[in-house]
Design a protein around this motif. Structure first.
Motif, short mmCIF file in Angstrom:
data_model
loop_
_atom_site.label_atom_id
_atom_site.label_comp_id
_atom_site.label_asym_id
_atom_site.label_seq_id
_atom_site.Cartn_x
_atom_site.Cartn_y
_atom_site.Cartn_z
N ARG A 1 0.90 -1.05 0.02
CA ARG A 1 -0.01 -0.01 -0.11
C ARG A 1 0.86 1.21 0.03
N SER A 2 0.40 2.37 -0.76
CA SER A 2 1.30 3.32 -0.80
C SER A 2 0.49 4.77 -1.29
N ALA A 3 1.21 5.86 -1.27
CA ALA A 3 0.37 6.89 -1.58
C ALA A 3 1.47 7.72 -2.34
N LYS A 4 1.28 8.48 -3.43
CA LYS A 4 1.93 8.88 -4.37
C LYS A 4 1.61 10.49 -4.63
N LEU A 29 -3.16 6.60 -5.06
CA LEU A 29 -3.07 5.69 -4.22
C LEU A 29 -2.83 4.40 -4.85
N ARG A 30 -2.25 3.53 -4.16
CA ARG A 30 -2.00 2.13 -4.99
C ARG A 30 -1.89 1.15 -3.53
N GLY A 31 -2.72 0.03 -3.73
CA GLY A 31 -2.89 -1.08 -2.52
C GLY A 31 -3.00 -2.34 -3.23
N GLY A 32 -2.92 -3.53 -2.46
CA GLY A 32 -3.14 -4.65 -2.96
C GLY A 32 -2.91 -5.87 -1.89
N TRP A 33 -2.99 -7.20 -2.35
CA TRP A 33 -2.90 -8.12 -1.39
C TRP A 33 -2.20 -9.24 -2.19
N ARG A 39 -1.87 -12.43 -7.05
CA ARG A 39 -1.74 -10.96 -6.21
C ARG A 39 -2.83 -10.19 -6.71
N PHE A 41 -4.56 -6.07 -6.88
CA PHE A 41 -4.17 -4.80 -6.84
C PHE A 41 -5.15 -3.82 -7.29
N THR A 43 -5.36 0.59 -8.10
CA THR A 43 -4.54 1.70 -8.35
C THR A 43 -5.57 3.20 -8.69
#
Length: 85
Positions: A1-4, A29-33, A39, A41, A43
């Motif tokens: 998980r991340s923010a840009k 934003l981007r996230g996933g499992w 996988r 995800f 975005t």
């Protein structure tokens, strides 16, 4: 998980530095499992749906009605799944 995020400052669309193109900021934003061999995800780009000029042409002298501004992408989202076989 991340923010840009990204920021672009004011810039000029003519060599005389009289036609100023405004600044803008973008957030994504981007996230996933992921598990054993898979996988999932998602975005989102331009999360706040900011209206902005992404690129522009440059002229010697640009008028306010000159067709030299190119809009940036609106809010865009996508998701996906990847599986290793």
């Amino acid at each position: 998980r991340s923010a840009k995020s990204g920021l672009v400052g004011d810039r000029y669309a003519d060599f005389a530095n009289r036609y100023e193109v405004g600044d803008y900021g973008l957030l994504g934003l981007r996230g996933g499992w992921e598990g054993d061999g898979w996988r999932v995800f998602a975005t989102v780009h331009n999360l706040l749906d900011e209206h902005y000029v992404s690129t522009h042409s440059v002229r010697n002298v640009a008028a306010a009605d000159a067709a030299i501004l190119h809009p940036g992408a609106p809010r865009t989202a996508y998701a996906g799944v990847s599986v290793a076989l």
